[in-house]
Design a protein around this motif. Structure first.
Motif, PDB file in Angstrom:
ATOM      1  N   PRO A  25      14.057 -16.873  -2.113  1.00 44.53           N
ATOM      2  CA  PRO A  25      13.452 -15.537  -2.160  1.00 44.53           C
ATOM      3  C   PRO A  25      14.493 -14.422  -2.340  1.00 44.53           C
ATOM      4  CG  PRO A  25      13.603 -16.274   0.109  1.00 44.53           C
ATOM      5  CD  PRO A  25      14.079 -17.422  -0.731  1.00 44.53           C
ATOM      6  N   TYR A  26      14.105 -13.400  -3.068  1.00 45.38           N
ATOM      7  CA  TYR A  26      14.933 -12.195  -3.146  1.00 45.38           C
ATOM      8  C   TYR A  26      14.228 -11.009  -2.497  1.00 45.38           C
ATOM      9  CZ  TYR A  26      12.098 -11.525  -7.429  1.00 45.38           C
ATOM     10  OH  TYR A  26      11.074 -11.411  -8.335  1.00 45.38           O
ATOM     11  N   LEU A  27      13.001 -11.245  -2.021  1.00 43.37           N
ATOM     12  CA  LEU A  27      12.314 -10.258  -1.197  1.00 43.37           C
ATOM     13  C   LEU A  27      12.018 -10.872   0.161  1.00 43.37           C
ATOM     14  CD1 LEU A  27       9.742  -8.653  -3.691  1.00 43.37           C
ATOM     15  CD2 LEU A  27      12.025  -7.843  -3.082  1.00 43.37           C
ATOM     16  N   ALA A  28      11.914 -10.017   1.181  1.00 39.05           N
ATOM     17  CA  ALA A  28      11.677 -10.499   2.546  1.00 39.05           C
ATOM     18  C   ALA A  28      10.505  -9.746   3.157  1.00 39.05           C
ATOM     19  CB  ALA A  28      12.927 -10.292   3.400  1.00 39.05           C
ATOM     20  N   PRO A  29       9.631 -10.445   3.869  1.00 40.49           N
ATOM     21  CA  PRO A  29       8.489  -9.772   4.495  1.00 40.49           C
ATOM     22  C   PRO A  29       8.910  -9.097   5.791  1.00 40.49           C
ATOM     23  CG  PRO A  29       8.438 -12.093   5.027  1.00 40.49           C
ATOM     24  CD  PRO A  29       9.627 -11.903   4.124  1.00 40.49           C
ATOM     25  N   PRO A  30       8.118  -8.175   6.264  1.00 40.40           N
ATOM     26  CA  PRO A  30       8.340  -7.640   7.615  1.00 40.40           C
ATOM     27  C   PRO A  30       7.942  -8.697   8.646  1.00 40.40           C
ATOM     28  CG  PRO A  30       6.340  -6.720   6.687  1.00 40.40           C
ATOM     29  CD  PRO A  30       6.976  -7.537   5.598  1.00 40.40           C
ATOM     30  N   PRO A  31       8.221  -8.473   9.918  1.00 43.24           N
ATOM     31  CA  PRO A  31       7.815  -9.445  10.952  1.00 43.24           C
ATOM     32  C   PRO A  31       6.326  -9.770  10.851  1.00 43.24           C
ATOM     33  CG  PRO A  31       9.261  -7.782  11.891  1.00 43.24           C
ATOM     34  CD  PRO A  31       8.971  -7.337  10.494  1.00 43.24           C
ATOM     35  N   ALA A  32       6.011 -11.061  11.015  1.00 44.45           N
ATOM     36  CA  ALA A  32       4.640 -11.520  10.769  1.00 44.45           C
ATOM     37  C   ALA A  32       4.032 -12.216  11.979  1.00 44.45           C
ATOM     38  CB  ALA A  32       4.633 -12.462   9.562  1.00 44.45           C
ATOM     39  N   LEU A  45       8.313  -2.399   1.255  1.00 44.49           N
ATOM     40  CA  LEU A  45       8.776  -3.771   1.065  1.00 44.49           C
ATOM     41  C   LEU A  45      10.186  -3.786   0.489  1.00 44.49           C
ATOM     42  CD1 LEU A  45       8.264  -6.841   0.987  1.00 44.49           C
ATOM     43  CD2 LEU A  45       7.251  -6.513  -1.287  1.00 44.49           C
ATOM     44  N   MET A  46      10.473  -2.901  -0.468  1.00 49.72           N
ATOM     45  CA  MET A  46      11.801  -2.870  -1.068  1.00 49.72           C
ATOM     46  C   MET A  46      12.851  -2.417  -0.060  1.00 49.72           C
ATOM     47  SD  MET A  46      11.200  -4.090  -3.936  1.00 49.72           S
ATOM     48  CE  MET A  46       9.703  -4.440  -4.865  1.00 49.72           C
ATOM     49  N   ALA A  47      12.504  -1.438   0.774  1.00 51.48           N
ATOM     50  CA  ALA A  47      13.452  -0.965   1.781  1.00 51.48           C
ATOM     51  C   ALA A  47      13.792  -2.064   2.783  1.00 51.48           C
ATOM     52  CB  ALA A  47      12.873   0.252   2.502  1.00 51.48           C
ATOM     53  N   ILE A  48      12.784  -2.899   3.111  1.00 53.25           N
ATOM     54  CA  ILE A  48      13.016  -4.020   4.023  1.00 53.25           C
ATOM     55  C   ILE A  48      13.865  -5.093   3.355  1.00 53.25           C
ATOM     56  CG2 ILE A  48      11.871  -5.943   5.205  1.00 53.25           C
ATOM     57  CD1 ILE A  48       9.450  -4.036   5.600  1.00 53.25           C
ATOM     58  N   SER A  49      13.612  -5.339   2.079  1.00 49.34           N
ATOM     59  CA  SER A  49      14.178  -6.506   1.399  1.00 49.34           C
ATOM     60  C   SER A  49      15.561  -6.284   0.815  1.00 49.34           C
ATOM     61  CB  SER A  49      13.240  -6.934   0.253  1.00 49.34           C
ATOM     62  OG  SER A  49      11.961  -7.247   0.724  1.00 49.34           O
ATOM     63  N   LEU A  50      15.920  -5.046   0.536  1.00 52.97           N
ATOM     64  CA  LEU A  50      17.136  -4.788  -0.246  1.00 52.97           C
ATOM     65  C   LEU A  50      18.098  -3.888   0.520  1.00 52.97           C
ATOM     66  CD1 LEU A  50      15.335  -4.164  -3.655  1.00 52.97           C
ATOM     67  CD2 LEU A  50      16.514  -6.266  -2.946  1.00 52.97           C
TER      68      LEU A  50
END
Length: 683
Positions: free
Chosen positions: A505-512, A458-463
């Protein structure tokens, strides 16, 4: 007429046969004729010693040594007389003279041993130790001399040599009770020293050795229990103390064991057992401050805050120089909502123990709860000294700690690292983008991030732009110039209530897309989807966290009032043991948690839901960090991060708090959630 030599032989024969009266008459007749006859003086001195006339023996022995100063045995007799009269300095002096005259005498080893013991009584430990070493060298097979030497080594502050000596004694004579007893005492005294020196692991190891050798000795089990308690191993510690209780010992020791056991039973959540144990301690020593203190802690854990405050006040009055009752009282007052009273008690405790990490830690939570971030963040830095936090990985600890702006200037490769739970990481990773934005001014040329494995993807996707270490990646001081815990960044960056970085948001989800398709197939159009989490992580290996989890968690059945809400479909986000309750859900509940492998998967599902309702656990922070609507059920003694008496959160703009008002009673809180959920979103 008999010669003096013949008379001496006759007297000596009577002496050896036990006819002491006849022998004494002859000795005295000889001395009438020859007052300086050394052998007669010496033998009469020995006879006086046998008949309890120490003063006379000492006088006669002194005359003998003056008559014949070169006779080593006469000086030994004078030493015997000095010993009988309790004059160790004179005994040691006389033995020293004997040894100077006859260093190789058959009795020399015994003389050295006696001299060492006498010198020890005078307090001359170096000389005593030297004498006993000499005795052991002359009689290397004498285990009793070696045992005496081991005892002296303890007194001289040489425990490692003493342990080796006792061990050798027991190797030669396994049934040597004195050596076994002394070795156990040595280990237990070392255990106490290690505890005082903040080395509970070493103390526990020593105490285990003691109880293995002498399981019938109560203080061994008691000290093992205390050491394990200091290591936060509550269950093994309680077991050791229970083993100690039935063994014989003084009342004071019994009370101490009961008090510690009561504390542990409280920590383990066995409140009835804790109450029974503390009642026994109170009966033994009524009004003892330690007992009152632990009773207060028990009452607090039971939610009986008024009773806890009253008992802890009595404990503080009974021990005005002890900071612990004051600290516990302050924490109770904090949970009662009395921030002013709590701060006053913390201040009193700190006046008594300004460097006590536990007081600073507890006060930090109270100050943060009250919104006093300046004091709160500063005191929060004491957390690592409390023993409640897991130790840093040695490779991580080898990297210098970043102290914030104004410290070392660039170029700096800075590693941010997780420290506590998943929720803490999710909340405070918000500072990574803040540091990225200020990287140039701070001299940061690279920002890295080391987090729990379940959060890494999640962190690698978001940051983007942050170097997220993959799970299991080694950390090396050659790769990073500085490191800082995520939990320390609010202090390092001077965060106030007004400057909380709440850009969500400061975090982002993967494709959903796959989750949207699944929900579309399972949920009719126009129906709201609401994710549910009703329990946290019980952490059975951490009793303090386990108790908190018992208060923050609830049974799924408690959410039954939500069943009455129309046009809502509930989706389980619950992981762990509590997920087994899904089968008895009081309403239809979609459960796809088997597909949630990490927090990135959970984030993807969350991004498709209309709302999340959760107890105070990591999912609350995940939803808030994603900018999703989230309602958090917060226990009476809620976490400091939710502040005091607010329904919103400055950390997460999309979060709403529902606070429990009565300890342990979620009913009214859930009714309010149901009422609010029944309101259509458009109104």
């Amino acid at each position: 007429m008999a010669t003096i030599a013949e008379a001496l032989n006759e007297a000596l024969r009577h002496h050896r046969e036990g006819a002491l009266g006849h022998a004494e008459v002859i000795y005295r007749r000889i001395l009438e004729v020859a007052p300086a006859e050394g052998d007669a003086l010496n033998l009469l001195a020995l006879l006086c010693l046998q008949t309890g006339r120490g003063d006379e023996a000492l006088d006669l022995a002194g005359q003998a040594t003056r008559a014949n100063p070169g006779a080593a045995s006469f000086h030994a007799t004078e030493a015997d007389a000095a010993a009988a009269l309790g004059r160790p300095a004179l005994e040691a002096e006389c033995l020293g003279r004997a040894l100077a005259l006859a260093p190789a005498a058959a009795q020399a080893a015994g003389w050295h041993r006696r001299r060492g013991r006498a010198l020890a009584v005078t307090g001359d430990m170096p000389a005593a130790l030297s004498a006993l070493r000499a005795a052991a060298a002359l009689a290397p097979q004498d285990v009793d001399t070696l045992d005496d030497l081991a005892v002296m080594l303890i007194k001289a502050g040489l425990p490692d040599e003493a342990e080796a000596a006792f061990t050798e004694v027991l190797r030669r004579r396994p049934d040597h009770a004195g050596a076994a007893r002394n070795l156990v005492s040595l280990w237990l005294n070392q255990a106490v020293n290690h505890l005082d020196g903040d080395r509970p692991e070493a103390a526990a190891d020593l105490a285990r050795r003691a109880v293995d050798r002498d399981p019938a000795r109560r203080d061994g089990w008691a000290r093992l229990g205390v050491a394990l308690m200091a290591m936060n191993q509550a269950e093994p510690a309680a077991d050791a103390l229970r083993r100690a209780l039935p063994l014989p010992g003084p009342v004071e020791e019994t009370a101490e064991i009961l008090i510690n056991l009561g504390f542990l039973e409280t920590r383990l959540g066995r409140f009835d057992e804790a109450a029974a144990v503390l009642e026994r301690a109170e009966a033994l020593e009524p009004g003892r401050a330690e007992t009152l203190n632990h009773r207060g802690v028990l009452l607090h854990a039971q939610g009986r805050l008024a009773d806890a405050a009253e008992v802890l006040t009595r404990a503080a009055n009974a021990a005005p120089d002890d900071h612990r009752p004051l600290t516990n009282l302050a924490t109770v007052l904090k949970d009662k909502g009395d921030d002013t009273g709590a701060e006053a008690r913390y201040a009193q405790a700190l006046a008594l123990a300004p460097d006590d990490a536990a007081v600073r830690w507890q006060r930090s939570l109270a100050r943060l709860l009250a919104g006093d971030f300046a004091t709160g963040w500063q005191d929060y830095e004491w957390r690592h000294r409390t023993g409640q936090m897991p130790p840093l990985d040695p490779a991580l600890a080898a990297i210098p700690e970043w102290r914030g702006p104004g410290g070392a200037t660039g170029p700096i490769r800075l590693l941010l690292h997780a420290e506590q739970g998943h929720g803490d990481t999710l909340q405070f990773v918000r500072y990574a983008p803040v540091l990225q934005a200020a990287a140039h001014s701070l001299g940061l040329v690279q920002i890295g991030l080391s987090v729990q494995p379940a959060l890494a993807r999640l962190m690698a996707i978001s940051l983007p732009g942050v170097t997220v270490l993959p799970p299991g990646a080694a950390v090396s001081a050659t790769d990073w110039d500085a490191r800082v815990s995520l939990m320390s960044l609010p202090y390092r960056l001077g965060t106030t209530l007004e400057t909380i970085p709440a850009h969500c948001p400061y975090l982002a989800p993967p494709p959903a897309d796959a989750w949207r398709d699944r929900l579309a197939r399972a949920v009719p159009g126009g129906t709201r989807t609401v994710g549910l989490v009703w329990s946290g992580d019980p952490r059975p290996d951490d009793p303090v966290s386990a108790l908190i989890d018992r208060r923050r968690s609830l049974a799924l059945a408690t959410l039954a009032p939500l069943a009455a809400i129309p046009d809502v479909r509930f989706v389980s986000l619950q992981k762990g043991q509590a997920a087994a309750q899904v089968g008895g859900a009081p309403f239809p509940l979609l459960d796809w948690t088997a597909a949630l492998g990490d927090f990135a998967d959970t984030a993807a599902l969350l991004s498709c839901l209309d709302l999340v309702i959760t107890v105070d656990t990591a999912v609350a922070h995940l939803a808030g960090a994603l900018g999703r609507p989230v309602w958090v059920l917060s226990r009476v003694d809620g976490c400091w991060r939710w502040l005091r008496d607010r329904t919103d959160s400055p950390w997460y703009p999309t979060l709403r708090l529902y606070r429990q008002r009565v300890w342990g009673d979620w009913g009214p809180t859930i009714q309010q959630v149901a009422a609010d959920l029944a309101i259509p979103p458009s109104t």
